[in-house]
Design a protein around this motif. Sequence first.
Motif, mmCIF file in Angstrom:
data_model
loop_
_atom_site.group_PDB
_atom_site.id
_atom_site.type_symbol
_atom_site.label_atom_id
_atom_site.label_comp_id
_atom_site.label_asym_id
_atom_site.label_seq_id
_atom_site.Cartn_x
_atom_site.Cartn_y
_atom_site.Cartn_z
ATOM 1 N N GLU A 1 0.815 -1.218 0.000
ATOM 2 C CA GLU A 1 0.000 0.000 0.000
ATOM 3 C C GLU A 1 0.850 1.271 0.000
ATOM 4 O O GLU A 1 0.653 2.149 -0.861
ATOM 5 C CB GLU A 1 -0.967 -0.005 1.177
ATOM 6 N N PRO A 2 1.834 1.434 0.927
ATOM 7 C CA PRO A 2 2.664 2.656 0.869
ATOM 8 C C PRO A 2 3.470 2.754 -0.433
ATOM 9 O O PRO A 2 3.732 3.853 -0.912
ATOM 10 C CB PRO A 2 3.564 2.542 2.098
ATOM 11 N N CYS A 3 3.882 1.604 -0.991
ATOM 12 C CA CYS A 3 4.613 1.646 -2.270
ATOM 13 C C CYS A 3 3.741 2.227 -3.375
ATOM 14 O O CYS A 3 4.194 3.059 -4.173
ATOM 15 C CB CYS A 3 5.081 0.243 -2.663
ATOM 16 N N LEU A 4 2.487 1.800 -3.425
ATOM 17 C CA LEU A 4 1.601 2.294 -4.485
ATOM 18 C C LEU A 4 1.256 3.771 -4.275
ATOM 19 O O LEU A 4 1.138 4.537 -5.236
ATOM 20 C CB LEU A 4 0.335 1.445 -4.543
ATOM 21 N N LYS A 5 1.097 4.191 -3.020
ATOM 22 C CA LYS A 5 0.845 5.610 -2.752
ATOM 23 C C LYS A 5 2.023 6.462 -3.217
ATOM 24 O O LYS A 5 1.840 7.513 -3.851
ATOM 25 C CB LYS A 5 0.599 5.824 -1.256
ATOM 26 N N PRO B 1 5.170 8.290 10.650
ATOM 27 C CA PRO B 1 4.253 9.436 10.620
ATOM 28 C C PRO B 1 2.838 9.100 11.081
ATOM 29 O O PRO B 1 2.394 7.951 11.045
ATOM 30 C CB PRO B 1 4.254 9.826 9.135
ATOM 31 N N LYS B 2 2.143 10.115 11.494
ATOM 32 C CA LYS B 2 0.720 10.025 11.785
ATOM 33 C C LYS B 2 -0.034 9.880 10.469
ATOM 34 O O LYS B 2 0.292 10.534 9.479
ATOM 35 C CB LYS B 2 0.289 11.298 12.525
ATOM 36 N N THR C 1 -2.973 7.406 14.876
ATOM 37 C CA THR C 1 -3.318 8.789 15.235
ATOM 38 C C THR C 1 -2.153 9.571 15.820
ATOM 39 O O THR C 1 -2.276 10.766 16.051
ATOM 40 C CB THR C 1 -4.481 8.801 16.255
ATOM 41 N N GLU C 2 -1.022 8.898 16.093
ATOM 42 C CA GLU C 2 0.138 9.576 16.660
ATOM 43 C C GLU C 2 1.399 9.177 15.888
ATOM 44 O O GLU C 2 1.555 8.012 15.506
ATOM 45 C CB GLU C 2 0.316 9.209 18.137
ATOM 46 N N ASN C 3 2.265 10.143 15.670
ATOM 47 C CA ASN C 3 3.548 9.847 15.046
ATOM 48 C C ASN C 3 4.511 9.317 16.113
ATOM 49 O O ASN C 3 4.409 9.651 17.293
ATOM 50 C CB ASN C 3 4.144 11.093 14.399
ATOM 51 N N LEU C 4 5.461 8.473 15.696
ATOM 52 C CA LEU C 4 6.482 7.942 16.596
ATOM 53 C C LEU C 4 7.852 8.206 15.997
ATOM 54 O O LEU C 4 8.017 8.275 14.772
ATOM 55 C CB LEU C 4 6.307 6.431 16.797
ATOM 56 N N THR C 5 8.851 8.352 16.865
ATOM 57 C CA THR C 5 10.241 8.464 16.438
ATOM 58 C C THR C 5 11.039 7.348 17.101
ATOM 59 O O THR C 5 11.037 7.234 18.327
ATOM 60 C CB THR C 5 10.839 9.826 16.828
ATOM 61 N N ILE C 6 11.703 6.523 16.293
ATOM 62 C CA ILE C 6 12.527 5.431 16.815
ATOM 63 C C ILE C 6 13.984 5.844 16.651
ATOM 64 O O ILE C 6 14.421 6.189 15.555
ATOM 65 C CB ILE C 6 12.279 4.107 16.044
ATOM 66 N N THR C 7 14.735 5.801 17.750
ATOM 67 C CA THR C 7 16.115 6.270 17.683
ATOM 68 C C THR C 7 16.963 5.575 18.741
ATOM 69 O O THR C 7 16.442 4.956 19.666
ATOM 70 C CB THR C 7 16.166 7.807 17.900
ATOM 71 N N CYS C 8 18.263 5.685 18.572
ATOM 72 C CA CYS C 8 19.209 5.216 19.584
ATOM 73 C C CYS C 8 20.323 6.258 19.662
ATOM 74 O O CYS C 8 21.245 6.253 18.830
ATOM 75 C CB CYS C 8 19.784 3.846 19.215
ATOM 76 N N PRO C 9 20.242 7.188 20.612
ATOM 77 C CA PRO C 9 21.268 8.241 20.697
ATOM 78 C C PRO C 9 22.645 7.650 20.982
ATOM 79 O O PRO C 9 22.770 6.503 21.443
ATOM 80 C CB PRO C 9 20.776 9.120 21.852
#
Length: 897
Positions: free
Chosen positions: A476-480, A673-674, A679-687
């Motif tokens: 789905e995201p690929c086609l969008k 992204p939202k 309904t909420e965006n998330l950020t995945i990270t490892c400082p």
Amino acid sequence: MILELHYTESLHHPVAAAFLRGNNVKQWMLEIGRWNVSVSELDCYILPQSIHVTEEGGLFVIFKNPALCKNLDLLEPYYCIDQYVFVPANTRLYPEIRNEELRSVLLWELQVFHPTIGLTGFEKKDKVNLADLFSYEQNLQTDWSFAHPGIPDRILFNQILVEQMTPEEIIDAIKESIQPKPLEEIPLKKGEQPSAFEKFLDKIKLILFTGIFSVVEVVVKIIPESSPSNNYQGEGILQKLQSWLHRNMDELQKKRDSEINRLLNMFEENTDEALQYAIPLNSPYLNRGSQSVSDRLTRNPLKFNLGKLGGGDVVDGWDLGDRYYDLRTKYMNAAQKQIEQRDFKKAAYIYAHLMGDYSSAANVLEQGNLYREAAALYKDHLKNTSAAASCLERGGLYTESIELYKELQQDEKAADLFMKINQSSNAELYYEKAIISKLKNSDYLDASRVMHEKMDQPERAKIILLDGWNNTNQYEPCLKKFFDIVHVTEAKRTEEIVGLIYTKELPRYKRPGLLNVLEYVNKKHADEAVKEKVQNIAYKIIHDEAEEGNVQLLHSLKRFVPGDLLIGADASRYITNNKKQTFQEDHSKLLHLDQSIKWLKAISHRNQFLAIGTKNGHLQMARGNWYGNFEYYSWSQPVKNHTRFTFINAPYYTNQIYLHSSEGIVINKKELPKNKYFTENLTITCPIWLQNGSPVVTIGEDRNGYKLETINQEVTLHEYLLDGPLIKSTVIKFKGKIYNPSFSSTQCPLIYRNGYYYTFNEKQILLFSNKGRGVAFDLETGIRFVAASDQVHELYLIISTNKGCYIAKPDKEQLNLSKQVFARDYIPNQIVFIGALRFVIAEKKQAVLFEIDNNNVPVLLYFFETHNTIVGVLNGDNRNQFGLLEETGRITICDIV
């Protein structure tokens, strides 16, 4: 009426033309070439020298697109009035005249009002073709095979590097900037200063007493001294000698204690001076239980030398005892003071030289923009190549950073930096490597991003995105994204392309995804033909699904016919009336993630969840909700089979989530992204500060990160901003002895509530306040891990041990551990709270639900069994549900009656 040109100081109209004075064609061409504008964008006319002389006076150039003039430096710019009259840019017609009246007096199709030539004009047929101004001589028939090839071009430079100072030279420069004072002894009060002879005598005494004491201890062990009679209770000769030696050595120790006291007091009065006398607590020569050959502190220059970190200079051994914690606290406070004063060099000196905390030293050096020095610490002392590469990049040291990124196989990062230093051929090579790696990892979406955004290859990106639509779980995201590019590159073909995408052979599981994409296209395009095409295909998909029993998609009709206010109600009524007659397979109890991925761990975050797994040696991540909507992400770095991962989140404080790996793998930031599903965006990270070491970390109410770390067998709490900079460090002093104060397990959390932290080591629960006071509670059995209730409910701890599980309800410095052991027969893989008082103990293929009763006693409620190994316990969509994720991707939804 006579029209005149009057001068004005500023430009009031956009420039549309330019005059090139003179009759030198070569000069005309050079000036036009300097503009770097295609001649097809220009109309050229030759102006006479005056209205009385017809010889060439200059070339008048009109720009078809006046916007091209915006950034050009034109010698004689002109603007246009009413499309017919051109006048110099810094003039205006006087008197002012209306356009209608001006048109009535014009003689030609185009007029040019020149200050000295006057008003001249020309018809559009007078336009000059610049190519006609060149003359070509007859070609000579000459044999050029004997011509000398000439001097070959010099090889182009790939890069030019400035010879850099070594880290040691840089640090020596820092040392010079600090300007250490001459070596002196700590100043004493008047009358306390000992003479040189007294100091020499004290040293001789200490050496002599230490030697005699050692000999006496050996003799007493070999020949124990007996009493003359059974009734005699006095000391023998050897015992008296030992007592005498103790008294004299105690006297010398008191002098040493006074030195430490003066040093501690000096930190309150003059931090800079105190640092010059400070004892390196990380020195291998420091022995808190031994005696010294000196009773005086000597002044140390404030050196920060990378070549001597970790020892190398012999120093006296000091018996600090409890003063060790006092001194370490002074050092921490001094470092914090230097950070606040933005003296990052001195703060690094304290962390690295005095406390052996190279991670904090590198962090503060980076805050002070000393990137090369920080990178040297990361790479050579902390063995964190990724942190070093990132540090060099932030410092603009791109060439050095590229070499490290290549070593780490982060090809896209290397390519980005090659582009920054204008090495496009190298950048293209490494972008291709990155694309190959992403495609091998089945990440068609990210591969297309590199093609489209980094390499400007939209057509190639579209091909890859169509492959992703046909072959991956990102369909789905690929086609969008495919239609995003179509909208930019060939919007007129959207209707045709939509028709080509939809086929009768479309797999059923992709129908809802295509319907969502069609809705996306429908909102993006205003073209009626596109909307009609999209609407017709949507009708077919919804009809086919309804024919096969899935009438729920009828709710989607209103999204394609927004003007029909009744269609939503009609669809709902139809679904309700046909609900009993329609057969629907019950999928409500099961969800499935991609089964080609081996899933390792999962975590809930409010109304969504995340799962981590591996496929073909690469890290994969799924984002999901309880409606069966999933998104997939991946990282290109290779992952070892035994790597363990830990999520660290605080869903009620922040949507930033840490992901830690036991092997220090670089977890590049992912932005989730939202959208309509989440309904909420998330950020995945490892400082950087989390990449190496154990994940004994929590995120506080202030959204800062807190990490518990053992340095030289001492426990320290570091506070960081979420994006990396160190704020402060706190020494943790525990009552009693801590056994093995190391935190190596990935299941060793740091739990925070109301000003207190909780964690564990092998056999102890550790509790401490944010002021650094701690208590260690012995359990006398091995601790596997600890689980805590969530941040919005009353705190309960479930402690899994070798003897079973304990429950605790901490209150400030009281652990309140129950004496009763429960779940003795279970060997948990994980324990997760799914509400205020309910928690799940998950074994390999079995999960057990407990509830805490009014007496704080866990009561067993239900058993649940799975087909495969459980890797995650997830909070459900409501308080009476939870999910069990198996390593195959199967999610069993468990109902609680």
